[in-house]
Design a protein around this motif. Structure first.
Motif, short mmCIF file in Angstrom:
data_model
loop_
_atom_site.label_atom_id
_atom_site.label_comp_id
_atom_site.label_asym_id
_atom_site.label_seq_id
_atom_site.Cartn_x
_atom_site.Cartn_y
_atom_site.Cartn_z
N SER A 10 0.83 -1.20 0.00
CA SER A 10 0.00 0.00 0.00
C SER A 10 0.87 1.25 0.00
O SER A 10 1.92 1.29 0.64
CB SER A 10 -0.90 0.02 1.24
N PHE A 11 0.38 2.28 -0.71
CA PHE A 11 1.11 3.52 -0.85
C PHE A 11 0.16 4.70 -0.77
O PHE A 11 -0.96 4.64 -1.29
CB PHE A 11 1.82 3.58 -2.21
N ALA A 12 0.61 5.78 -0.16
CA ALA A 12 -0.11 7.05 -0.21
C ALA A 12 0.39 7.78 -1.44
O ALA A 12 1.59 7.80 -1.72
CB ALA A 12 0.15 7.87 1.04
N THR A 13 -0.54 8.37 -2.22
CA THR A 13 -0.16 9.03 -3.47
C THR A 13 -0.90 10.36 -3.59
O THR A 13 -1.70 10.73 -2.73
CB THR A 13 -0.54 8.17 -4.69
N GLY B 271 -10.13 10.42 -11.64
CA GLY B 271 -10.17 9.42 -12.71
C GLY B 271 -9.16 9.68 -13.80
O GLY B 271 -8.55 8.75 -14.35
N SER B 272 -8.94 10.96 -14.13
CA SER B 272 -7.96 11.30 -15.16
C SER B 272 -6.56 10.91 -14.71
O SER B 272 -5.75 10.41 -15.50
CB SER B 272 -8.03 12.80 -15.46
N CYS B 273 -6.25 11.13 -13.43
CA CYS B 273 -4.95 10.74 -12.87
C CYS B 273 -4.78 9.22 -12.94
O CYS B 273 -3.71 8.72 -13.30
CB CYS B 273 -4.83 11.19 -11.42
N VAL B 274 -5.84 8.50 -12.58
CA VAL B 274 -5.78 7.03 -12.63
C VAL B 274 -5.51 6.57 -14.06
O VAL B 274 -4.66 5.71 -14.29
CB VAL B 274 -7.08 6.41 -12.08
N ARG B 275 -6.18 7.18 -15.03
CA ARG B 275 -5.96 6.81 -16.43
C ARG B 275 -4.52 7.09 -16.87
O ARG B 275 -3.94 6.32 -17.62
CB ARG B 275 -6.94 7.55 -17.36
N SER B 276 -3.94 8.19 -16.38
CA SER B 276 -2.58 8.51 -16.82
C SER B 276 -1.52 7.60 -16.20
O SER B 276 -0.48 7.36 -16.80
CB SER B 276 -2.25 9.99 -16.56
N VAL B 277 -1.80 7.05 -15.02
CA VAL B 277 -0.83 6.15 -14.39
C VAL B 277 -1.05 4.69 -14.83
O VAL B 277 -0.16 3.86 -14.70
CB VAL B 277 -0.87 6.29 -12.84
N THR B 278 -2.22 4.40 -15.40
CA THR B 278 -2.57 3.03 -15.78
C THR B 278 -1.53 2.35 -16.66
O THR B 278 -1.10 1.23 -16.34
CB THR B 278 -3.96 3.00 -16.44
N VAL C 198 -6.56 2.37 -7.06
CA VAL C 198 -6.37 3.59 -6.28
C VAL C 198 -7.72 3.95 -5.68
O VAL C 198 -8.73 4.02 -6.39
CB VAL C 198 -5.88 4.76 -7.16
N ASP C 199 -7.74 4.16 -4.37
CA ASP C 199 -8.96 4.61 -3.69
C ASP C 199 -8.89 6.13 -3.60
O ASP C 199 -8.29 6.68 -2.68
CB ASP C 199 -9.06 3.98 -2.31
N VAL C 200 -9.51 6.82 -4.58
CA VAL C 200 -9.45 8.28 -4.60
C VAL C 200 -10.34 8.91 -3.53
O VAL C 200 -10.23 10.09 -3.24
CB VAL C 200 -9.79 8.86 -6.00
N GLU C 201 -11.21 8.11 -2.91
CA GLU C 201 -12.07 8.60 -1.83
C GLU C 201 -11.31 8.66 -0.50
O GLU C 201 -11.68 9.41 0.40
CB GLU C 201 -13.31 7.72 -1.67
N ASP C 202 -10.26 7.85 -0.37
CA ASP C 202 -9.42 7.84 0.83
C ASP C 202 -8.58 9.11 0.84
O ASP C 202 -8.05 9.52 -0.20
CB ASP C 202 -8.53 6.59 0.81
N VAL D 265 5.43 4.92 -10.67
CA VAL D 265 4.46 5.96 -10.31
C VAL D 265 5.13 7.33 -10.39
O VAL D 265 4.53 8.28 -10.90
CB VAL D 265 3.83 5.69 -8.92
N GLU D 266 6.36 7.43 -9.93
CA GLU D 266 7.11 8.69 -10.04
C GLU D 266 7.36 9.03 -11.52
O GLU D 266 7.26 10.19 -11.92
CB GLU D 266 8.41 8.62 -9.25
N ASP D 267 7.67 8.01 -12.32
CA ASP D 267 7.87 8.23 -13.76
C ASP D 267 6.60 8.78 -14.41
O ASP D 267 6.66 9.53 -15.38
CB ASP D 267 8.29 6.93 -14.47
N ALA D 268 5.45 8.38 -13.88
CA ALA D 268 4.16 8.85 -14.41
C ALA D 268 3.86 10.27 -13.93
O ALA D 268 2.89 10.88 -14.38
CB ALA D 268 3.04 7.90 -13.98
N GLY D 269 4.68 10.78 -12.99
CA GLY D 269 4.54 12.16 -12.55
C GLY D 269 3.79 12.35 -11.23
O GLY D 269 3.33 13.44 -10.94
#
Length: 72
Positions: A7-10, A15-22, A36-40, A60-64
């Motif tokens: 588990s990681f805090a990010t 949704g757009s962020c999730v799509r870009s890291v996918t 990713v739980d964006v509600e947390d 994840v860092e490479d994805a920005g």
């Protein structure tokens, strides 16, 4: 190697962020499933598989995005 759940805090917060890291997480060898739980408040990323913590953090860092491990 045994699959584990990490588990990681990010700062992946929509949704757009999730799509870009996918593509980054989907292409990482050793990742079985992730979400990713964006509600947390921590925007919690959970990853199951054999990929190492360092490998996951790097893509994840490479994805920005910011990422840090969450210890149980």
């Amino acid at each position: 190697m045994t699959a584990t759940l990490k588990s990681f805090a990010t700062n992946i917060n929509c949704g757009s962020c999730v799509r870009s890291v996918t593509p980054f997480l989907d292409e990482l060898e050793g990742v079985t499933i992730w979400r990713v739980d964006v509600e947390d408040d921590r925007k919690l990323l959970t990853v199951e598989g054999t990929a190492t913590e360092a490998e996951i953090m790097q893509v994840v860092e490479d994805a920005g995005y910011d990422i840090r491990p969450v210890r149980a």
